[in-house]
Design a protein around this motif. Sequence first.
Motif, PDB file in Angstrom:
ATOM      1  N   SER A  15       0.818  -1.210   0.000  1.00 47.80           N
ATOM      2  CA  SER A  15       0.000   0.000   0.000  1.00 47.80           C
ATOM      3  C   SER A  15       0.857   1.268   0.000  1.00 47.80           C
ATOM      4  O   SER A  15       0.379   2.334  -0.380  1.00 47.80           O
ATOM      5  CB  SER A  15      -0.922   0.015   1.220  1.00 47.80           C
ATOM      6  OG  SER A  15      -0.163   0.059   2.420  1.00 47.80           O
ATOM      7  N   ILE A  16       2.101   1.164   0.441  1.00 44.38           N
ATOM      8  CA  ILE A  16       2.990   2.323   0.486  1.00 44.38           C
ATOM      9  C   ILE A  16       3.744   2.488  -0.822  1.00 44.38           C
ATOM     10  O   ILE A  16       4.026   3.603  -1.249  1.00 44.38           O
ATOM     11  CB  ILE A  16       3.989   2.185   1.662  1.00 44.38           C
ATOM     12  CG1 ILE A  16       3.234   2.151   2.989  1.00 44.38           C
ATOM     13  CG2 ILE A  16       4.991   3.320   1.663  1.00 44.38           C
ATOM     14  CD1 ILE A  16       4.127   1.947   4.184  1.00 44.38           C
ATOM     15  N   TRP A  19       2.689   5.051  -3.491  1.00 42.01           N
ATOM     16  CA  TRP A  19       2.951   6.424  -3.086  1.00 42.01           C
ATOM     17  C   TRP A  19       4.433   6.767  -3.250  1.00 42.01           C
ATOM     18  O   TRP A  19       4.773   7.889  -3.653  1.00 42.01           O
ATOM     19  CB  TRP A  19       2.527   6.638  -1.632  1.00 42.01           C
ATOM     20  CG  TRP A  19       1.048   6.592  -1.449  1.00 42.01           C
ATOM     21  CD1 TRP A  19       0.289   5.513  -1.080  1.00 42.01           C
ATOM     22  CD2 TRP A  19       0.133   7.662  -1.637  1.00 42.01           C
ATOM     23  NE1 TRP A  19      -1.035   5.843  -1.027  1.00 42.01           N
ATOM     24  CE2 TRP A  19      -1.167   7.153  -1.357  1.00 42.01           C
ATOM     25  CE3 TRP A  19       0.274   9.001  -2.004  1.00 42.01           C
ATOM     26  CZ2 TRP A  19      -2.297   7.964  -1.453  1.00 42.01           C
ATOM     27  CZ3 TRP A  19      -0.852   9.790  -2.090  1.00 42.01           C
ATOM     28  CH2 TRP A  19      -2.125   9.271  -1.816  1.00 42.01           C
TER      29      TRP A  19
END
Length: 228
Positions: A15-16, A19
């Motif tokens: 999920s990181i 980004w």
Amino acid sequence: MPPSSTELPPPAASSIWPWIKGLAAALVAVAWAVASHMAAGQSEPSGWGAALALAPVVTALVLGLWSLPARWLGLTGLALMAVLLVGAWPWLTARVPLLFFLDQTGVYILMAVVFGRTLRGPGESLVTQMARLVHGGVLSARQLVYTRGVTIAWSVFFLVMALVSVALFLWAPTPVWSTFAYLLGGPLIGLMFLGEFLWRRHALAGEDKATIADAIRAWKAHNADKAP
């Protein structure tokens, strides 16, 4: 001491990672824009400026030639391109602002054509096609009218950007043109995205919940569908 039951687990790496990639891409884009602005504003010959200006075109040509089914044809094209670059290098290094102008303005013209050509004929406009990807293929009559209008707006936007670029390059000092092309171009495109998003919330109130991220994903999906 073991963590208490109220503590949240650390975010998953998956999920990181998007980004991190997005931030890295943004930093590279900003660095390239600043470096291009500095190089394009120089009046004296510059080898690194010419290399920076030619990098996007050369990279695209290398990837295109390398992907040709006939490997010998791709290698021949690469060799020919290398010979041409070496032979023309003194001429290229003496015309760095012109190289950046052709590069940047060519992108604006290309984007105007990409959007505008879908407005001709019986087919759907580009934004309509992307909206179908976002909404599972189903669009209302209001959405059809709106997305065609947005396609027209993007076509006009990129055409105006090209015309302003030409006017500044011909009649303004080169640093003024490079400021518009490389320091203001990206933010202006971002403002166009934001303005369209806010207007869509008004024009299609209660009917369209797509976000800017959805539009970007649809653009990527559209390009993936068009890829050979």
